[in-house]
Design a protein around this motif. Structure first.
Motif, PDB file in Angstrom:
ATOM      1  N   ASN A  64       1.118  -1.346  -0.375  1.00 41.58           N
ATOM      2  CA  ASN A  64       0.287   0.099   0.479  1.00 41.58           C
ATOM      3  C   ASN A  64       0.995   1.359   0.403  1.00 41.58           C
ATOM      4  OD1 ASN A  64      -2.772  -1.161  -0.118  1.00 41.58           O
ATOM      5  ND2 ASN A  64      -2.240  -1.562   1.822  1.00 41.58           N
ATOM      6  N   LEU A  65       1.685   1.129   0.756  1.00 35.86           N
ATOM      7  CA  LEU A  65       2.798   2.577   0.652  1.00 35.86           C
ATOM      8  C   LEU A  65       3.669   2.707  -0.750  1.00 35.86           C
ATOM      9  CD1 LEU A  65       4.681   1.861   4.321  1.00 35.86           C
ATOM     10  CD2 LEU A  65       2.996   4.312   3.507  1.00 35.86           C
ATOM     11  N   LEU A  66       3.887   2.050  -1.145  1.00 38.82           N
ATOM     12  CA  LEU A  66       5.168   1.630  -2.253  1.00 38.82           C
ATOM     13  C   LEU A  66       4.232   1.163  -3.744  1.00 38.82           C
ATOM     14  CD1 LEU A  66       7.722   2.993  -3.491  1.00 38.82           C
ATOM     15  CD2 LEU A  66       8.591   0.987  -3.189  1.00 38.82           C
ATOM     16  N   TRP A  67       4.258  -0.401  -4.028  1.00 37.16           N
ATOM     17  CA  TRP A  67       4.004  -0.539  -4.882  1.00 37.16           C
ATOM     18  C   TRP A  67       2.709  -0.202  -5.969  1.00 37.16           C
ATOM     19  CZ3 TRP A  67       7.972  -2.138  -6.553  1.00 37.16           C
ATOM     20  CH2 TRP A  67       9.099  -2.458  -5.191  1.00 37.16           C
ATOM     21  N   LEU A  68       1.325  -0.645  -5.383  1.00 34.14           N
ATOM     22  CA  LEU A  68       0.532  -0.183  -5.869  1.00 34.14           C
ATOM     23  C   LEU A  68       0.358   1.643  -6.074  1.00 34.14           C
ATOM     24  CD1 LEU A  68      -3.036  -1.635  -3.814  1.00 34.14           C
ATOM     25  CD2 LEU A  68      -1.758  -2.023  -6.250  1.00 34.14           C
ATOM     26  N   PRO A  69       0.476   2.493  -5.223  1.00 30.03           N
ATOM     27  CA  PRO A  69       0.771   3.653  -6.001  1.00 30.03           C
ATOM     28  C   PRO A  69       1.552   3.901  -6.921  1.00 30.03           C
ATOM     29  CG  PRO A  69       0.813   3.769  -3.478  1.00 30.03           C
ATOM     30  CD  PRO A  69       1.150   2.423  -4.417  1.00 30.03           C
ATOM     31  N   LEU A  70       3.016   2.911  -6.744  1.00 26.10           N
ATOM     32  CA  LEU A  70       4.025   2.502  -8.202  1.00 26.10           C
ATOM     33  C   LEU A  70       3.692   2.707  -9.218  1.00 26.10           C
ATOM     34  CD1 LEU A  70       6.456   3.481  -9.803  1.00 26.10           C
ATOM     35  CD2 LEU A  70       7.228   1.384  -8.266  1.00 26.10           C
ATOM     36  N   ALA A  71       2.200   1.480  -9.275  1.00 25.59           N
ATOM     37  CA  ALA A  71       1.886   0.563 -10.315  1.00 25.59           C
ATOM     38  C   ALA A  71       0.433   2.195 -10.938  1.00 25.59           C
ATOM     39  CB  ALA A  71       0.830  -0.480  -9.794  1.00 25.59           C
ATOM     40  N   ASN A  72      -0.398   2.473  -9.954  1.00 26.73           N
ATOM     41  CA  ASN A  72      -0.790   3.772 -10.859  1.00 26.73           C
ATOM     42  C   ASN A  72      -0.012   4.753 -11.740  1.00 26.73           C
ATOM     43  OD1 ASN A  72      -2.922   2.194  -9.605  1.00 26.73           O
ATOM     44  ND2 ASN A  72      -3.035   2.982  -7.723  1.00 26.73           N
ATOM     45  N   THR A  73       1.264   4.925 -11.015  1.00 24.33           N
ATOM     46  CA  THR A  73       1.671   6.471 -10.991  1.00 24.33           C
ATOM     47  C   THR A  73       2.489   5.454 -12.264  1.00 24.33           C
ATOM     48  OG1 THR A  73       2.413   7.528  -8.941  1.00 24.33           O
ATOM     49  CG2 THR A  73       3.969   7.318 -10.616  1.00 24.33           C
ATOM     50  N   MET A  74       2.915   4.895 -12.839  1.00 25.49           N
ATOM     51  CA  MET A  74       3.958   4.341 -13.856  1.00 25.49           C
ATOM     52  C   MET A  74       1.975   4.569 -15.269  1.00 25.49           C
ATOM     53  SD  MET A  74       6.911   4.413 -13.273  1.00 25.49           S
ATOM     54  CE  MET A  74       7.318   3.864 -14.778  1.00 25.49           C
ATOM     55  N   LEU A  76      -0.284   5.880 -15.323  1.00 24.06           N
ATOM     56  CA  LEU A  76      -0.687   7.554 -15.180  1.00 24.06           C
ATOM     57  C   LEU A  76       0.624   7.613 -16.694  1.00 24.06           C
ATOM     58  CD1 LEU A  76      -2.254   8.696 -12.529  1.00 24.06           C
ATOM     59  CD2 LEU A  76      -3.538   8.608 -14.319  1.00 24.06           C
ATOM     60  N   GLY A  77       1.667   7.915 -16.448  1.00 25.32           N
ATOM     61  CA  GLY A  77       2.838   8.481 -16.744  1.00 25.32           C
ATOM     62  C   GLY A  77       2.341   7.993 -18.526  1.00 25.32           C
ATOM     63  N   PHE A  78       3.139   6.565 -18.861  1.00 26.64           N
ATOM     64  CA  PHE A  78       3.297   5.514 -19.649  1.00 26.64           C
ATOM     65  C   PHE A  78       1.868   6.560 -20.621  1.00 26.64           C
ATOM     66  CE2 PHE A  78       5.497   3.438 -17.651  1.00 26.64           C
ATOM     67  CZ  PHE A  78       7.197   3.437 -19.051  1.00 26.64           C
ATOM     68  N   GLY A  79       0.383   6.185 -19.977  1.00 27.64           N
ATOM     69  CA  GLY A  79      -0.933   6.767 -20.148  1.00 27.64           C
ATOM     70  C   GLY A  79      -0.729   8.265 -21.006  1.00 27.64           C
ATOM     71  N   VAL A  80      -0.546   8.998 -20.226  1.00 29.95           N
ATOM     72  CA  VAL A  80      -0.464   9.939 -20.118  1.00 29.95           C
ATOM     73  C   VAL A  80       0.504  11.094 -21.730  1.00 29.95           C
ATOM     74  CG1 VAL A  80      -0.041  12.274 -19.509  1.00 29.95           C
ATOM     75  CG2 VAL A  80      -1.578  11.344 -18.665  1.00 29.95           C
ATOM     76  N   ALA A  81       1.755  10.165 -21.444  1.00 33.65           N
ATOM     77  CA  ALA A  81       2.522   9.774 -22.481  1.00 33.65           C
ATOM     78  C   ALA A  81       2.365   9.664 -24.096  1.00 33.65           C
ATOM     79  CB  ALA A  81       3.607   9.600 -22.565  1.00 33.65           C
ATOM     80  N   PHE A 221       5.235  12.605 -19.468  1.00 33.86           N
ATOM     81  CA  PHE A 221       5.963  11.369 -17.879  1.00 33.86           C
ATOM     82  C   PHE A 221       6.029  12.018 -17.316  1.00 33.86           C
ATOM     83  CE2 PHE A 221       8.231   8.530 -16.381  1.00 33.86           C
ATOM     84  CZ  PHE A 221       7.396   7.049 -16.172  1.00 33.86           C
ATOM     85  N   ALA A 222       7.066  13.071 -17.687  1.00 31.91           N
ATOM     86  CA  ALA A 222       7.288  13.262 -15.929  1.00 31.91           C
ATOM     87  C   ALA A 222       5.988  13.980 -15.058  1.00 31.91           C
ATOM     88  CB  ALA A 222       8.709  13.924 -16.138  1.00 31.91           C
ATOM     89  N   GLY A 223       5.687  15.335 -16.119  1.00 34.34           N
ATOM     90  CA  GLY A 223       4.478  15.931 -15.734  1.00 34.34           C
ATOM     91  C   GLY A 223       3.528  15.024 -15.008  1.00 34.34           C
ATOM     92  N   ALA A 224       3.474  13.694 -15.447  1.00 32.51           N
ATOM     93  CA  ALA A 224       2.162  13.358 -15.008  1.00 32.51           C
ATOM     94  C   ALA A 224       2.634  12.880 -14.104  1.00 32.51           C
ATOM     95  CB  ALA A 224       1.586  11.846 -15.991  1.00 32.51           C
ATOM     96  N   PHE A 273      13.126   8.770 -16.664  1.00 36.67           N
ATOM     97  CA  PHE A 273      12.438   8.974 -17.591  1.00 36.67           C
ATOM     98  C   PHE A 273      12.560  10.317 -18.661  1.00 36.67           C
ATOM     99  CE2 PHE A 273      10.347   5.470 -16.130  1.00 36.67           C
ATOM    100  CZ  PHE A 273       9.963   4.894 -17.361  1.00 36.67           C
ATOM    101  N   LEU A 274      12.689  11.354 -17.881  1.00 33.72           N
ATOM    102  CA  LEU A 274      13.788  12.290 -18.647  1.00 33.72           C
ATOM    103  C   LEU A 274      15.336  12.691 -19.113  1.00 33.72           C
ATOM    104  CD1 LEU A 274      12.278  15.622 -16.168  1.00 33.72           C
ATOM    105  CD2 LEU A 274      11.920  15.224 -18.135  1.00 33.72           C
TER     106      LEU A 274
END
Length: 581
Positions: A64-74, A76-81, A221-224, A273-274
């Motif tokens: 809950n602290l890292l892996w799920l937030p990291l998955a959601n972040t990635m 969003l990052g790849f989807g937005v890019a 990606f970095a912005g998202a 990624f930048l």
């Protein structure tokens, strides 16, 4: 006598090489940029904090602290890019390479969404699509009797759409600039040889634009991944966490060590990624797209597809620029989001306190807390614009006039380092450094000076870019002549550089002003009741269910930001006449 002459010669070499100025600038950047980032890392290595790494990365809590937030972040990052490159690239191709009607209008509208804060678009989305899952007011569509599914009202999908709508302007700007350099001779030669449009697009245009596409993807990606506002407003109510929202939550509840670990990991993801995007671009600089030959741009004739493609482009631009603003204005006057266009009232703008409306909250212009936040936000914007522009000009002067050697290289790297750091992580770093007393200096947390220092450091890259443009406009011979007459550095800057380039400096200062005015990620952790800011107030009101007040405050931010941006564009056009062509 000989000794005196040698001292004088050494002093002249010191001055001409700018060593003293370089050291002073490097020290300032070290305090403003390097020290906070170093401190946030050291904070996680203390005896009482080292366990935070294990808690975050390899414990029962880490999912809950890292892996799920990291998955959601990635996601969003790849989807937005991907979404931004597709939409931005499509619009850039239409505007630059085709004979679509109203090209300039589409091009102008495609640059506007980035002027609108992401939390404004998220609030507008909620006013339309919010359903009853989390209680409170429902949106306009559900008020009409339509059942809005949870996946469209909350979570990853609406967050993804909002961020694409916000960031595609970045991809459009970068890709359009690259397409504008495509050699029309190559296109004409391919057409004469009988190549079809698809072949020309894939074989000529795409390879030339590929570095820009990668750059646009890495920037978006970095912005998202660093965006806090949209995931907080559309994801937190249904417990969808990203690294940015998880960092905010941990700092808010006092788990600072774990929060700093998340901040470091967020910085690493964004910077990686930048760096990757820059690496790809640096390896593909062999395409010559600008030659010594003049020639008119060769545009593809769309024939019967002109109007359908134009309609699609116009719909994208209208839905991401005009519609969100209209919804925010309507929602700020409607009794509820479910009835956006009926029973309008100006109470939320000008009304006095009424226990029967909004729990007695007075309208924006009768609310002393909001008025205080408005004056403080404008004051912060003006102060950061002045300090950031001044420091950026000095850094740019050092890089332009004394840009050789390891010291200049270190200054260049430090001045652009904030671009790699997400705003919320940068705010956390400043809490780590200035949240407690440092020697005789008191703790700055919750003070206006901390907001100014953090804002100046975070927006320094933009100020340096403006400073470079200004320095390039002023001949170095003028500065050298004044130096030989004995004029000091600040005397030369005040008497020569600033007066000659005041319009460009003012335009750059206005850009910095706009960015700090609408930035939520940087200030959300630095906000306290004694330092209220409009962006944070809008977020707080939205989180507490006072949608009309949140939207009204957002409209105030938009009006100030758009006015400042238009003024900046006007000043830039006057200081750089070639921009009109």
């Amino acid at each position: 006598m000989t000794h005196a002459l040698s001292l004088k010669a050494a002093s002249q070499r010191w001055a001409s090489g700018g060593l003293a100025l370089k050291l002073a600038v490097l020290l300032a950047l070290g305090v403003l940029v390097a020290a906070p980032l170093l401190r946030i890392f050291l904070e996680t290595l203390g005896p009482d904090a080292i366990a935070a790494w294990t808690d975050v990365t390899a414990s029962r809590l880490s999912r809950n602290l890292l892996w799920l937030p990291l998955a959601n972040t990635m996601i969003l990052g790849f989807g937005v890019a991907a979404g931004c490159v597709l939409i931005g690239g499509y619009l850039a191709w239409l505007v630059v390479m085709t004979d679509i009607p109203f090209r300039r209008t589409i091009g102008l509208m495609a640059t506007l969404p980035f002027m609108i804060p992401s939390f404004a678009t998220a609030l507008a989305w909620g006013s339309l699509f919010r359903n009853s899952r989390v209680g409170g007011q429902v949106g306009f569509l559900e008020g009409l009797g339509l059942a809005v599914p949870d996946w469209l009202a909350w979570g990853i999908v609406p967050t993804l759409i909002v961020l694409i709508a916000h960031y595609y302007s970045l991809a459009f700007t970068v890709i359009a600039a690259a397409l504008a350099t495509v050699n029309s001779d190559l296109v004409e030669a391919a057409q004469i040889a009988g190549a079809k449009r698809g072949r020309i697009l894939m074989g000529i245009i795409l390879p030339v634009a590929l570095p820009a596409i990668v750059a646009g993807a890495s920037l978006t990606f970095a912005g998202a991944v660093s965006n806090f506002a949209a995931p907080a407003l559309l994801g937190l109510p249904v417990r969808m966490q990203t690294l940015a929202t998880r960092l905010f939550g941990l700092i808010e509840v006092g788990q600072t060590a774990r929060g700093y670990v998340i901040a470091i990991l967020l910085i690493a993801v964004s910077a990686l990624f930048l760096w990757f995007g820059n690496k790809v671009i640096s390896g593909r600089r062999s395409y010559a797209t600008i030659t010594g030959k003049g020639g008119r741009a060769k545009r593809f004739e769309l024939a019967g597809a002109r109007l359908p493609l134009f309609a699609v482009a116009l719909a994208i631009c209208v839905l991401t620029t005009i519609v969100p603003v209209l919804i925010l204005i309507a929602s700020s006057m409607a009794p509820s989001s479910s009835a956006l266009f009926s029973n309008w009232t100006l109470h939320y703008w000008f009304g006095a306190s009424d226990p029967a409306i909004a729990q007695g909250q007075a309208g924006v212009w009768h609310n002393p807390f909001i008025l205080s936040a408005t004056s403080l936000t404008v004051g912060l914007g003006v102060t950061v614009a002045v300090t950031g522009t001044a420091l950026g000009l000095i850094v740019a002067f050092v890089l332009a006039r004394h840009g050789r050697g390891p010291l200049a290289g270190a200054i260049n790297q430090l001045s652009f380092l904030p671009l790699l750091v997400p705003g919320i992580a940068f705010g956390a770093a400043y809490i780590a450094l200035f949240g407690a007393p440092i020697g005789p200096l008191p703790a700055l947390y919750g003070t206006f000076p901390l907001l100014v220092i953090a804002g100046t450091a975070y927006l320094l890259p933009f100020a340096v870019q403006t400073g470079r443009a200004v320095i390039q406009q002023v001949s170095g011979d003028l500065d050298e002549s004044a130096r030989l007459t004995g004029a000091g550095f600040f005397r030369r800057m005040g008497a020569i550089t600033v007066p000659l380039a005041i319009r460009g400096l003012a335009a750059g200062a206005l850009i910095v002003f706009v960015k700090i005015m609408r930035d939520l990620s940087l200030v959300v952790l630095l906000f306290t009741p004694t330092t209220p800011l409009l962006a944070v107030l809008a977020y707080r009101y939205a989180s507490e269910g006072f949608t009309q007040f949140a939207n009204a405050i957002t409209v105030v931010i938009l009006v100030i930001s758009i006015a400042a941006t238009l003024l900046a564009n006007r000043l830039q056009a006057k200081s750089q006449p070639w921009l009109k062509s």
